[in-house]
Design an enzyme around this catalytic site. Sequence first.
Site, PDB file in Angstrom:
ATOM      1  N   LYS A   1      43.227  -0.332 -21.357  1.00 23.95           N
ATOM      2  CA  LYS A   1      43.873   0.121 -22.594  1.00 23.95           C
ATOM      3  C   LYS A   1      43.548   1.596 -22.865  1.00 23.95           C
ATOM      4  CE  LYS A   1      46.177  -2.120 -24.641  1.00 23.95           C
ATOM      5  NZ  LYS A   1      47.598  -2.370 -24.342  1.00 23.95           N
TER       6      LYS A   1
ATOM      7  N   ALA B   1      58.628  -8.469 -24.289  1.00 26.32           N
ATOM      8  CA  ALA B   1      59.076  -9.205 -25.480  1.00 26.32           C
ATOM      9  C   ALA B   1      58.669 -10.672 -25.468  1.00 26.32           C
ATOM     10  CB  ALA B   1      60.592  -9.084 -25.604  1.00 26.32           C
TER      11      ALA B   1
ATOM     12  N   TYR C   1      39.427  -4.666 -18.943  1.00 25.74           N
ATOM     13  CA  TYR C   1      40.562  -4.721 -19.900  1.00 25.74           C
ATOM     14  C   TYR C   1      40.474  -3.548 -20.864  1.00 25.74           C
ATOM     15  CZ  TYR C   1      43.360  -5.770 -23.970  1.00 25.74           C
ATOM     16  OH  TYR C   1      44.239  -5.639 -25.020  1.00 25.74           O
TER      17      TYR C   1
HETATM   18  P1  NAP Z   1      50.554 -11.589 -23.954  1.00 23.73           P
HETATM   19  O1  NAP Z   1      51.140 -12.667 -24.785  1.00 23.73           O
HETATM   20  O2  NAP Z   1      49.905 -11.986 -22.673  1.00 23.73           O
HETATM   21  O3  NAP Z   1      51.657 -10.480 -23.705  1.00 23.73           O
HETATM   22  C1  NAP Z   1      51.565  -9.569 -22.654  1.00 23.73           C
HETATM   23  C2  NAP Z   1      52.963  -9.149 -22.285  1.00 23.73           C
HETATM   24  O4  NAP Z   1      52.886  -8.171 -21.248  1.00 23.73           O
HETATM   25  C3  NAP Z   1      53.807 -10.308 -21.767  1.00 23.73           C
HETATM   26  O5  NAP Z   1      55.081 -10.216 -22.315  1.00 23.73           O
HETATM   27  C4  NAP Z   1      53.849 -10.054 -20.269  1.00 23.73           C
HETATM   28  O6  NAP Z   1      55.043 -10.483 -19.664  1.00 23.73           O
HETATM   29  C5  NAP Z   1      53.803  -8.533 -20.241  1.00 23.73           C
HETATM   30  N1  NAP Z   1      53.381  -8.072 -18.930  1.00 23.73           N
HETATM   31  C6  NAP Z   1      52.203  -8.237 -18.322  1.00 23.73           C
HETATM   32  N2  NAP Z   1      52.227  -7.685 -17.088  1.00 23.73           N
HETATM   33  C7  NAP Z   1      53.483  -7.188 -16.927  1.00 23.73           C
HETATM   34  C8  NAP Z   1      54.150  -6.517 -15.879  1.00 23.73           C
HETATM   35  N3  NAP Z   1      53.552  -6.245 -14.704  1.00 23.73           N
HETATM   36  N4  NAP Z   1      55.436  -6.141 -16.066  1.00 23.73           N
HETATM   37  C9  NAP Z   1      56.086  -6.420 -17.225  1.00 23.73           C
HETATM   38  N5  NAP Z   1      55.501  -7.068 -18.262  1.00 23.73           N
HETATM   39  C10 NAP Z   1      54.218  -7.439 -18.097  1.00 23.73           C
HETATM   40  O7  NAP Z   1      49.432 -10.778 -24.760  1.00 23.73           O
HETATM   41  P2  NAP Z   1      49.466 -10.143 -26.226  1.00 23.73           P
HETATM   42  O8  NAP Z   1      48.197 -10.542 -26.848  1.00 23.73           O
HETATM   43  O9  NAP Z   1      50.737 -10.407 -26.895  1.00 23.73           O
HETATM   44  O10 NAP Z   1      49.353  -8.597 -25.846  1.00 23.73           O
HETATM   45  C11 NAP Z   1      50.442  -7.700 -26.068  1.00 23.73           C
HETATM   46  C12 NAP Z   1      49.911  -6.303 -26.185  1.00 23.73           C
HETATM   47  O11 NAP Z   1      49.016  -6.225 -27.288  1.00 23.73           O
HETATM   48  C13 NAP Z   1      49.127  -5.814 -24.972  1.00 23.73           C
HETATM   49  O12 NAP Z   1      49.406  -4.443 -24.793  1.00 23.73           O
HETATM   50  C14 NAP Z   1      47.670  -6.007 -25.410  1.00 23.73           C
HETATM   51  O13 NAP Z   1      46.794  -5.154 -24.712  1.00 23.73           O
HETATM   52  C15 NAP Z   1      47.808  -5.624 -26.871  1.00 23.73           C
HETATM   53  N6  NAP Z   1      46.723  -6.100 -27.721  1.00 23.73           N
HETATM   54  C16 NAP Z   1      46.552  -7.444 -27.897  1.00 23.73           C
HETATM   55  C17 NAP Z   1      45.517  -7.881 -28.716  1.00 23.73           C
HETATM   56  C18 NAP Z   1      45.267  -9.358 -28.966  1.00 23.73           C
HETATM   57  O14 NAP Z   1      44.213  -9.704 -29.503  1.00 23.73           O
HETATM   58  N7  NAP Z   1      46.195 -10.236 -28.595  1.00 23.73           N
HETATM   59  C19 NAP Z   1      44.672  -6.948 -29.341  1.00 23.73           C
HETATM   60  C20 NAP Z   1      44.891  -5.587 -29.141  1.00 23.73           C
HETATM   61  C21 NAP Z   1      45.935  -5.181 -28.331  1.00 23.73           C
HETATM   62  P3  NAP Z   1      55.200 -11.929 -18.994  1.00 23.73           P
HETATM   63  O15 NAP Z   1      55.588 -12.854 -20.111  1.00 23.73           O
HETATM   64  O16 NAP Z   1      56.268 -11.747 -18.004  1.00 23.73           O
HETATM   65  O17 NAP Z   1      53.879 -12.285 -18.409  1.00 23.73           O
END
Ligand code: NAP
Length: 354
Positions: free
Chosen positions: A171, A15, A167
């Site tokens: 996914k 979150a 990465y």
């Molecule tokens: P983000 O801000 O880095 O969020 C990633 C989240 O995952 C953070 O809350 C992080 O928690 C958590 N996380 C990482 N490793 C973890 C672990 N070992 N245990 C528990 N939590 C963990 O990145 P985002 O861009 O919002 O990405 C969120 C999702 O969207 C991901 O699944 C990503 O692959 C997907 N996505 C993102 C994009 C994009 O362009 N941003 C595009 C397609 C898909 P902490 O705060 O504790 O680090």
Amino acid sequence: MSLINPQAPVLVTGASGYVAGWIVKKLLEAGHTVHATVRDPSKTASVAHLQKIADASTGTLKLFKADLLDQGAFAVPMQGCELVIHTASPFVVTGFTDANEALVRPALEGTRNVLQSVNATDSVRRVVLTSSVAATFGDNWDARDVPGNRLDETFWNTTSSVDHQPYLYSKTVAEQEAWAMQKAQSRWDLVCINPGLVMGPALTTNSISASITTLQQFGDGTLAMGAPCMWNGLVDVRDVADAHIIAGFKPEANGRYILCAESLTLLDMAAALRAHFGSKYPFPRMTVPKILFWLVSPFYGYTRDFVWRNMGWPMHFNNARSREGLGIQYRDVRQAVCEHFQQLIDDGLVKRRS
Ligand code: NAP
């Protein structure tokens, strides 16, 4: 087809993240109770914005501690939930030495861990998984023989590995594992949201999402001499959040939904930024010749294979399923890029050219 009780709590994993922040906000503003998992609830920088949103909304926020690699960590936060939105997964493309530990293991084993708790929690009816367009292709040239270079939800990434595009590989294997676990039972269904590169204002300054680091390059001079010719499918973060929530509560939602408004090159993004901000920042004005970038790429942290297979290959996405099935009316991504860049300026994450 699942009918989710809106009074039941909704679990959102990860979150504290950039994308999840908007999902939690929209759920709270709609009056839901959100069970939000974060790795460290005592870290104010990760959760203060969520608490502030909760205080101003009709919904209720409950924070829980859960690491993806901590077996069973999601069991308590999941209690009583009918809908689980699993966003947590590392989104970093540089800055690690062991891709398996940094990306693949948390994505794959983390998804398995969350879904094992789903299997053990009778109340859960639906899981919405944040996958990515990364699970539909490996390199841009994978779309070279597809009509219009336009991918849809029938495509799978078959070319990434832990050594090449880790990465994207993380996914892909995580989404495949989720489908395998869903098909092995009949109580809960699975809907996957597959966004392109997400842009638009963040609710947190604490995320290290590659969305933010990608945009920072336009302001910190990395691209000043020119941008590699590289297409990205882009989508506004608010559309991504809407899609997760609609996919969660709409009984007929099913399968995968690509979320992508439009594909832009890095130079297209620079043009949108220049039209809005003028020349105050070192936005690129030209494309770096592929052969030149290919030669110097190892010094910039890219393999020559990556450059060869990704520069200069157009890549588009068919978003019909998300428009027709979820009713998404896409926001303008050029505006999302500019709003997001303005936020990086306001937060001091990019500096004006002196
Ligand atoms: P983000 O801000 O880095 O969020 C990633 C989240 O995952 C953070 O809350 C992080 O928690 C958590 N996380 C990482 N490793 C973890 C672990 N070992 N245990 C528990 N939590 C963990 O990145 P985002 O861009 O919002 O990405 C969120 C999702 O969207 C991901 O699944 C990503 O692959 C997907 N996505 C993102 C994009 C994009 O362009 N941003 C595009 C397609 C898909 P902490 O705060 O504790 O680090």
